[in-house]
Every structure is written in C-alpha cells, then in structure tokens.
Enzyme design. Structure first.
Site, PDB file in Angstrom:
ATOM      1  N   LYS A   9      10.060  53.372  93.241  1.00 55.43           N
ATOM      2  CA  LYS A   9      11.158  53.248  92.276  1.00 55.43           C
ATOM      3  C   LYS A   9      10.761  52.425  91.039  1.00 55.43           C
ATOM      4  O   LYS A   9       9.733  51.739  91.047  1.00 55.43           O
ATOM      5  CB  LYS A   9      12.368  52.634  92.977  1.00 55.43           C
ATOM      6  N   ARG A  85       9.860  55.863 107.192  1.00 53.43           N
ATOM      7  CA  ARG A  85      11.053  55.009 107.167  1.00 53.43           C
ATOM      8  C   ARG A  85      10.768  53.656 107.841  1.00 53.43           C
ATOM      9  O   ARG A  85      11.277  52.625 107.415  1.00 53.43           O
ATOM     10  CB  ARG A  85      12.237  55.736 107.791  1.00 53.43           C
ATOM     11  N   ARG A 102       9.770  47.247 101.729  1.00 56.04           N
ATOM     12  CA  ARG A 102      10.972  46.657 101.122  1.00 56.04           C
ATOM     13  C   ARG A 102      11.027  45.144 101.304  1.00 56.04           C
ATOM     14  O   ARG A 102      11.505  44.435 100.423  1.00 56.04           O
ATOM     15  CB  ARG A 102      12.223  47.336 101.663  1.00 56.04           C
ATOM     16  N   HIS A 115      11.994  54.970  97.971  1.00 56.09           N
ATOM     17  CA  HIS A 115      12.907  55.930  98.607  1.00 56.09           C
ATOM     18  C   HIS A 115      12.076  56.746  99.574  1.00 56.09           C
ATOM     19  O   HIS A 115      10.918  57.059  99.300  1.00 56.09           O
ATOM     20  CB  HIS A 115      13.516  56.868  97.558  1.00 56.09           C
TER      21      HIS A 115
END
Length: 141
Positions: A9, A85, A102, A115
């Site tokens: 991102k 994920r 993250r 994402h």
C-alpha cells in the site's frame, strides 16, 4: 500451487519498504509470478474495493489507496492465500503477531502496509483486476 494477490500500500511504498516486504515474501517461499507499480485512480480503487462500498470506511480506504503508488503482485506457492494472510498479520497492526508485515510496517487499521486476497475465489478476481494472463509468468492453469 495457488496464486494470491498482494498489494504493498501507499504508506509502505512511500517509506521505501518495498524491498523489505518483497524479501519477506520470497524468504517465506513465495514465487513472484507478476509485479508492477501503479498509481490507482479513484475509479480503479472504488472498483477494486466495491465489496466495501456500503461500509463506513469505504471513502477513507479509497482516498488512502489513491494517495500514492502501490505495488501489485501475484504471489505463487502452496496454500498461498492462507500463508500470505499469516505473513501479513491481523488487519489492525496493534493486534498483529510479532514478525508479521503489518506488525513491522503498519501504523493503524486503515494504514496497514499491505492487502492480501481473503479467499481463492477472490484471489482470482483480484488478480484479473490488475493483470492479464500474459503478464503472469508460469501461471497456474
């Protein structure tokens, strides 16, 4: 072998974390089947995130995704969707496990570095949103 879509991102692109994030995916055993940098238009971001159109965060998400360039990738590997994920970590970086992307690079639930597709079905849809078959090297048939 599965394929999944990953987007680095604007926050991570702007902070020059592209190489570090790509290295994490490669060290985890993913093969990058396609990759490009794009600056999404509002129309493109709205189309990509159309599933969230009725959600209160939709416009904020679109505005963030058009705030700078993104790096879009097709990752290939065994159990790619689930593994990606896991490597990304929880949507909220404060809840993400230590060592996840993250946790390392995300700032908030809205500015969270990456994402990743949430299912095989959505991965196929998302991949086709950004890439033609001829742009994906050694694609899974």
């Amino acid at each position: 072998m599965e394929q999944t879509l990953s987007i680095i991102k604007p926050d991570s692109v702007g902070k020059a974390h592209i190489g570090e994030i790509v290295a994490i995916f490669e060290k985890a055993g993913f093969r990058i089947a396609a990759m490009k940098m794009v600056h999404l238009s509002a129309k493109e971001a709205e189309g990509f995130y159309a599933v969230h159109k009725s959600r209160p965060f939709f416009q904020e998400l679109v505005d963030f995704m058009i705030s700078g360039p993104v790096v879009v990738m097709v990752l290939e590997g065994d159990n790619a969707v689930v593994r990606n994920r896991e490597i990304m970590g929880a949507t909220n970086p404060q809840e993400a496990a230590q060592g996840t992307i993250r946790a390392q690079f995300g700032e908030s639930i809205g500015i969270n570095a990456v994402h990743g597709s949430d299912s095989l079905e959505n991965a196929a849809i998302e991949i086709s949103y950004f890439f033609s078959k001829t742009e994906i090297v050694n694609s899974v048939e």
